[in-house]
Motif scaffolding. Structure first.
Motif, PDB file in Angstrom:
ATOM      1  N   ASP A  52     -24.100  26.043 -10.826  1.00 50.30           N
ATOM      2  CA  ASP A  52     -24.173  24.592 -10.655  1.00 50.30           C
ATOM      3  C   ASP A  52     -23.485  24.157  -9.362  1.00 50.30           C
ATOM      4  OD1 ASP A  52     -25.534  24.371 -13.037  1.00 50.30           O
ATOM      5  OD2 ASP A  52     -23.773  23.788 -14.214  1.00 50.30           O
ATOM      6  N   ALA A  53     -22.310  24.724  -9.082  1.00 49.65           N
ATOM      7  CA  ALA A  53     -21.589  24.352  -7.861  1.00 49.65           C
ATOM      8  C   ALA A  53     -22.400  24.729  -6.628  1.00 49.65           C
ATOM      9  CB  ALA A  53     -20.222  25.037  -7.836  1.00 49.65           C
ATOM     10  N   PHE A  54     -23.003  25.914  -6.653  1.00 47.23           N
ATOM     11  CA  PHE A  54     -23.802  26.340  -5.500  1.00 47.23           C
ATOM     12  C   PHE A  54     -25.001  25.429  -5.295  1.00 47.23           C
ATOM     13  CE2 PHE A  54     -27.181  28.891  -3.550  1.00 47.23           C
ATOM     14  CZ  PHE A  54     -26.539  29.272  -2.364  1.00 47.23           C
ATOM     15  N   MET A  55     -25.688  25.090  -6.373  1.00 47.69           N
ATOM     16  CA  MET A  55     -26.869  24.230  -6.234  1.00 47.69           C
ATOM     17  C   MET A  55     -26.488  22.837  -5.747  1.00 47.69           C
ATOM     18  SD  MET A  55     -29.394  25.310  -9.405  1.00 47.69           S
ATOM     19  CE  MET A  55     -28.167  25.154 -10.708  1.00 47.69           C
ATOM     20  N   GLU A  56     -25.367  22.318  -6.221  1.00 44.16           N
ATOM     21  CA  GLU A  56     -24.940  20.979  -5.800  1.00 44.16           C
ATOM     22  C   GLU A  56     -24.565  20.949  -4.312  1.00 44.16           C
ATOM     23  OE1 GLU A  56     -21.800  19.785  -8.386  1.00 44.16           O
ATOM     24  OE2 GLU A  56     -23.050  19.901 -10.195  1.00 44.16           O
ATOM     25  N   ILE A  57     -23.942  22.008  -3.835  1.00 42.84           N
ATOM     26  CA  ILE A  57     -23.516  22.057  -2.435  1.00 42.84           C
ATOM     27  C   ILE A  57     -24.709  22.254  -1.503  1.00 42.84           C
ATOM     28  CG2 ILE A  57     -22.182  23.389  -0.733  1.00 42.84           C
ATOM     29  CD1 ILE A  57     -20.443  21.686  -2.497  1.00 42.84           C
ATOM     30  N   THR A  58     -25.708  23.026  -1.957  1.00 44.07           N
ATOM     31  CA  THR A  58     -26.811  23.413  -1.066  1.00 44.07           C
ATOM     32  C   THR A  58     -28.113  22.670  -1.339  1.00 44.07           C
ATOM     33  OG1 THR A  58     -27.472  25.174  -2.605  1.00 44.07           O
ATOM     34  CG2 THR A  58     -25.886  25.749  -0.858  1.00 44.07           C
ATOM     35  N   SER A  59     -28.238  22.036  -2.504  1.00 42.54           N
ATOM     36  CA  SER A  59     -29.505  21.419  -2.936  1.00 42.54           C
ATOM     37  C   SER A  59     -30.591  22.459  -3.197  1.00 42.54           C
ATOM     38  CB  SER A  59     -30.011  20.391  -1.903  1.00 42.54           C
ATOM     39  OG  SER A  59     -29.072  19.336  -1.778  1.00 42.54           O
ATOM     40  N   VAL A  60     -30.213  23.717  -3.376  1.00 44.18           N
ATOM     41  CA  VAL A  60     -31.163  24.745  -3.808  1.00 44.18           C
ATOM     42  C   VAL A  60     -31.578  24.443  -5.245  1.00 44.18           C
ATOM     43  CG1 VAL A  60     -31.374  27.206  -4.399  1.00 44.18           C
ATOM     44  CG2 VAL A  60     -30.256  26.524  -2.267  1.00 44.18           C
ATOM     45  N   THR A  61     -32.852  24.591  -5.546  1.00 46.24           N
ATOM     46  CA  THR A  61     -33.329  24.285  -6.895  1.00 46.24           C
ATOM     47  C   THR A  61     -32.975  25.417  -7.862  1.00 46.24           C
ATOM     48  OG1 THR A  61     -35.490  25.348  -6.592  1.00 46.24           O
ATOM     49  CG2 THR A  61     -35.277  23.020  -5.913  1.00 46.24           C
ATOM     50  N   ALA A  62     -32.938  25.081  -9.138  1.00 45.96           N
ATOM     51  CA  ALA A  62     -32.650  26.087 -10.163  1.00 45.96           C
ATOM     52  C   ALA A  62     -33.699  27.190 -10.143  1.00 45.96           C
ATOM     53  CB  ALA A  62     -32.590  25.422 -11.536  1.00 45.96           C
ATOM     54  N   SER A  63     -34.957  26.807  -9.906  1.00 45.40           N
ATOM     55  CA  SER A  63     -36.038  27.792  -9.862  1.00 45.40           C
ATOM     56  C   SER A  63     -35.834  28.788  -8.731  1.00 45.40           C
ATOM     57  CB  SER A  63     -37.383  27.080  -9.711  1.00 45.40           C
ATOM     58  OG  SER A  63     -38.428  28.012  -9.569  1.00 45.40           O
ATOM     59  N   ASP A  64     -35.522  28.284  -7.539  1.00 45.06           N
ATOM     60  CA  ASP A  64     -35.312  29.172  -6.393  1.00 45.06           C
ATOM     61  C   ASP A  64     -34.090  30.069  -6.594  1.00 45.06           C
ATOM     62  OD1 ASP A  64     -37.518  28.174  -5.118  1.00 45.06           O
ATOM     63  OD2 ASP A  64     -36.395  26.801  -3.802  1.00 45.06           O
ATOM     64  N   LEU A  65     -33.015  29.493  -7.172  1.00 39.23           N
ATOM     65  CA  LEU A  65     -31.815  30.299  -7.402  1.00 39.23           C
ATOM     66  C   LEU A  65     -32.103  31.384  -8.434  1.00 39.23           C
ATOM     67  CD1 LEU A  65     -28.852  30.993  -7.058  1.00 39.23           C
ATOM     68  CD2 LEU A  65     -28.289  29.164  -8.675  1.00 39.23           C
ATOM     69  N   ASN A  66     -32.780  31.032  -9.520  1.00 39.62           N
ATOM     70  CA  ASN A  66     -33.074  32.032 -10.551  1.00 39.62           C
ATOM     71  C   ASN A  66     -33.980  33.140 -10.022  1.00 39.62           C
ATOM     72  OD1 ASN A  66     -31.518  30.827 -12.578  1.00 39.62           O
ATOM     73  ND2 ASN A  66     -33.191  29.492 -13.232  1.00 39.62           N
ATOM     74  N   ASN A  67     -34.911  32.765  -9.152  1.00 39.04           N
ATOM     75  CA  ASN A  67     -35.774  33.790  -8.543  1.00 39.04           C
ATOM     76  C   ASN A  67     -34.955  34.765  -7.711  1.00 39.04           C
ATOM     77  OD1 ASN A  67     -38.125  32.774  -9.675  1.00 39.04           O
ATOM     78  ND2 ASN A  67     -38.648  31.531  -7.882  1.00 39.04           N
ATOM     79  N   GLN A  68     -33.987  34.240  -6.948  1.00 38.87           N
ATOM     80  CA  GLN A  68     -33.173  35.104  -6.107  1.00 38.87           C
ATOM     81  C   GLN A  68     -32.248  35.976  -6.958  1.00 38.87           C
ATOM     82  OE1 GLN A  68     -33.537  35.331  -2.728  1.00 38.87           O
ATOM     83  NE2 GLN A  68     -32.156  37.085  -2.874  1.00 38.87           N
ATOM     84  N   ILE A  69     -31.703  35.402  -8.038  1.00 40.46           N
ATOM     85  CA  ILE A  69     -30.851  36.178  -8.942  1.00 40.46           C
ATOM     86  C   ILE A  69     -31.661  37.327  -9.551  1.00 40.46           C
ATOM     87  CG2 ILE A  69     -29.631  36.104 -11.160  1.00 40.46           C
ATOM     88  CD1 ILE A  69     -28.809  33.201 -10.402  1.00 40.46           C
TER      89      ILE A  69
END
Length: 290
Positions: A52-69
């Motif tokens: 959550d902190a990373f997405m809030e700081i970068t505006s990366v979407t949950a979908s994009d973050l989950n794909n990268q994870i």
């Protein structure tokens, strides 16, 4: 320096010199117990707060973050399993928590690199600290509310106001240390004593307050070290994030700076650099007037 080190190693191995021959005078290896059983719910909350902190700081979407994870997990899972890590079980253990911390934080770093993002590491750590502080110190709101009542009518830079604030921050620090031990994130956590004389000197701007907090048996130690060895600047030092934020929240409005660093220590004495093995995360946190 290299020659001195070689001579010191040679002397150690051969018992040369009157002082070196007194082997009993050397520090004994620190005995560290196994961590307590992991609080699985809290562990998952820490990873979720990191996302959550990373997405809030970068505006990366949950979908994009989950794909990268998922991408990172797919690339590194087999190598970790070959080293003996069991990732087939649905049960989250200390070792698998360390693995998932590595995967998530590496995913953050890969996104930053691939997308060439401008990123403020300190802002991320501060945001994450804000999110995990209530998890690791459930008394946060009560302590800060009581502090606000104590501060009513006091000049912000008065000695009493400063002493009240730092005492509240230390109380939260102690709660964080107690909870990261009790919930299985580290085996041992302690801090240096901050006495009344030191606090008094600090309120008069005569000295800084410097907290030294050794964390032994940190279950995320391997992921922290591996990420740094790979050249990444983000790693899951949850104890540092929480304690730093606790002190900043307590000192809000008093024009005090709180800075923090970590050092990786081998608690066994040896002059042989080849025997160096990281066993402890040493937090160094400094409170200074601005």
């Amino acid at each position: 320096d290299k020659l001195d080190g070689q001579w010191e190693k040679f002397s150690d191995e051969n018992g040369l010199g009157a002082e070196r021959f007194k082997q009993g005078g050397r520090p004994q290896p620190k005995v560290v117990p196994d961590p307590s059983p992991l609080n699985v719910v809290m562990a998952k909350d820490l990873i979720g707060a990191s996302d959550d902190a990373f997405m809030e700081i970068t505006s990366v979407t949950a979908s994009d973050l989950n794909n990268q994870i998922g991408k990172v997990d797919g690339l590194v899972r087999k190598s970790f399993e070959r080293s003996g890590l069991d990732l087939q079980s649905d049960e989250l253990t200390a070792k698998s928590f360390n693995y998932y911390c590595y995967v998530h934080f590496k995913a953050y770093c890969d996104i930053l690199i691939e997308q060439k993002m401008t990123f403020n590491r300190s802002q991320f750590e501060d945001r994450l600290g804000d999110k995990i502080l209530p998890l690791l110190a459930p008394s946060t709101q009560r302590i800060l509310t009581n502090l606000a009542a104590q501060q009513e009518g006091l000049p912000p830079k008065s000695k009493e106001a400063l002493a009240n604030a730092v005492s509240a921050g230390l109380t939260l620090t102690d709660e964080i240390m107690e909870n990261i031990v009790k919930n299985g994130f580290v085996a041992l956590a302690e801090r240096n004593e901050i006495g009344g004389d030191l606090i008094s000197d600090w309120t008069e701007d005569l000295s800084d307050i410097q907290l030294s907090i050794p964390l032994d048996g940190d279950i995320t130690l391997n992921s922290q070290v591996l990420l740094q060895e790979q050249g990444f600047r983000l790693y899951p030092d949850y104890g540092k994030f929480a304690v730093t934020k606790a002190l900043r929240r307590s000192l809000e409005g008093l024009k005090q700076s709180v800075t923090s660093d970590e050092y990786y220590m081998d608690t066994n004495y040896s002059s042989d650099p080849d025997l160096f093995e990281v066993k402890q995360v040493l937090l160094n946190i400094v409170v200074d007037s601005t």
